[in-house]
Motif scaffolding. Structure first.
Motif, PDB file in Angstrom:
ATOM      1  N   PHE A  52      25.627  28.161 -17.517  1.00  0.00           N
ATOM      2  CA  PHE A  52      25.009  29.010 -16.682  1.00  0.00           C
ATOM      3  C   PHE A  52      23.419  28.868 -16.971  1.00  0.00           C
ATOM      4  O   PHE A  52      22.738  29.410 -16.189  1.00  0.00           O
ATOM      5  N   GLY A  53      23.180  28.272 -18.049  1.00  0.00           N
ATOM      6  CA  GLY A  53      21.687  28.072 -18.421  1.00  0.00           C
ATOM      7  C   GLY A  53      21.270  29.512 -19.458  1.00  0.00           C
ATOM      8  O   GLY A  53      21.704  30.471 -19.176  1.00  0.00           O
ATOM      9  N   ASN A  54      19.995  29.177 -19.840  1.00  0.00           N
ATOM     10  CA  ASN A  54      19.489  30.091 -20.867  1.00  0.00           C
ATOM     11  C   ASN A  54      18.048  30.553 -20.348  1.00  0.00           C
ATOM     12  O   ASN A  54      17.500  29.942 -19.626  1.00  0.00           O
ATOM     13  N   ILE A  55      17.422  31.612 -20.846  1.00  0.00           N
ATOM     14  CA  ILE A  55      15.968  31.837 -20.624  1.00  0.00           C
ATOM     15  C   ILE A  55      15.572  31.958 -22.034  1.00  0.00           C
ATOM     16  O   ILE A  55      16.098  32.261 -23.254  1.00  0.00           O
TER      17      ILE A  55
ATOM     18  N   LYS B 184      21.094  38.546 -12.728  1.00  0.00           N
ATOM     19  CA  LYS B 184      21.122  37.829 -11.579  1.00  0.00           C
ATOM     20  C   LYS B 184      22.423  36.786 -11.907  1.00  0.00           C
ATOM     21  O   LYS B 184      22.898  36.251 -10.907  1.00  0.00           O
ATOM     22  N   ILE B 185      22.585  36.436 -13.178  1.00  0.00           N
ATOM     23  CA  ILE B 185      23.505  35.342 -13.453  1.00  0.00           C
ATOM     24  C   ILE B 185      25.135  36.009 -13.426  1.00  0.00           C
ATOM     25  O   ILE B 185      26.163  35.345 -13.223  1.00  0.00           O
ATOM     26  N   TRP B 186      25.004  37.321 -13.840  1.00  0.00           N
ATOM     27  CA  TRP B 186      26.403  37.838 -13.907  1.00  0.00           C
ATOM     28  C   TRP B 186      27.277  37.667 -12.804  1.00  0.00           C
ATOM     29  O   TRP B 186      28.563  37.413 -12.897  1.00  0.00           O
TER      30      TRP B 186
ATOM     31  N   VAL C  68      24.949  45.541 -13.533  1.00  0.00           N
ATOM     32  CA  VAL C  68      24.395  45.048 -14.627  1.00  0.00           C
ATOM     33  C   VAL C  68      22.859  45.280 -14.890  1.00  0.00           C
ATOM     34  O   VAL C  68      22.157  44.975 -13.803  1.00  0.00           O
ATOM     35  N   LEU C  69      22.330  45.985 -15.681  1.00  0.00           N
ATOM     36  CA  LEU C  69      21.078  46.491 -15.720  1.00  0.00           C
ATOM     37  C   LEU C  69      20.050  45.363 -16.486  1.00  0.00           C
ATOM     38  O   LEU C  69      19.013  45.398 -16.238  1.00  0.00           O
ATOM     39  N   THR C  70      20.745  44.733 -17.592  1.00  0.00           N
ATOM     40  CA  THR C  70      19.789  44.209 -18.536  1.00  0.00           C
ATOM     41  C   THR C  70      20.299  42.962 -18.861  1.00  0.00           C
ATOM     42  O   THR C  70      21.669  42.632 -18.465  1.00  0.00           O
TER      43      THR C  70
END
Length: 203
Positions: A9-12, A27-29, A72-74
């Motif tokens: 899904f990619g990292n930041i 936003k990925i969840w 999901v908040l964080t």
């Protein structure tokens, strides 16, 4: 091992102005949720497999923080990131000797690896985000929540070098209550309810 399904899904690289290596953005969840359920349903529909139980094994020492509506908040914070020294100093100033807490919680003091300290860090580093949290679930229990809709804490996660569990008292450590963090950790007593629901799901 019967079947392995892999998805990237990619990292930041940045979050709250600190470097990250492996986190999942809020936003990925939804994509993760859909991927998990789609693959599970595909296995249920495949006559090759007979599903008798569901077990969740995940990336370690990680919380998923939910608001009142279950959003999901964080990001999923990477436990290998360094924790701010001023936050650690504040924690021990408020709650006592480092070695004493380590012994009581069976938790070598290791910053973000002690997932309970991630909650303390959020409370004092990002208080506006912390105020929105209704439930904090370790990642395996979040995956269980996706299938059952029930938020629950579980001994295997709570007792694993988290700084949360006092083994002498067989209860959450005093600091957890003093900081009001116990209100974010759902009751351990609901495990049987979750187990029953997961059994019904596979039917």
């Amino acid at each position: 091992m019967i079947k392995i399904i892999k998805k990237l899904f990619g990292n930041i690289q940045n979050c709250h102005s600190q470097p990250m290596k492996m986190v999942i953005l809020p936003k990925i969840w939804p994509h993760c949720k859909n991927w998990i359920k789609d693959n599970f349903n595909a296995i249920l529909d495949n006559e090759k497999y007979e599903v008798k139980a569901i077990n969740f094994s995940t990336y370690g020492a990680s919380f998923v923080h939910l608001d009142q509506k279950g959003n999901v908040l964080t990001p999923l914070y990477n436990y290998t990131k360094p924790m701010d020294e001023e936050i650690l100093d504040l924690f021990y100033e408020k709650h006592g000797d480092k070695l004493k807490i380590a012994r009581e919680t069976a938790s070598p003091q290791s910053g973000m690896l002690n997932s309970g300290l991630q909650l303390f860090w959020l409370k004092y580093k990002h208080p506006e985000t912390f105020k929105k949290i209704r439930y904090s679930l370790h990642l395996p229990q979040y995956l269980s929540y996706l299938f059952t809709g029930i938020c629950v804490s579980e001994f295997t996660s709570i007792g694993c070098h988290t700084n949360l569990w006092d083994y002498d008292k067989a209860d959450y450590h005093d600091w957890v209550y003093e900081e009001g963090i116990d209100a974010l950790l759902d009751p351990l007593s609901r495990l049987q309810q979750v187990s029953t629901l997961l059994t019904e799901i596979k039917k």
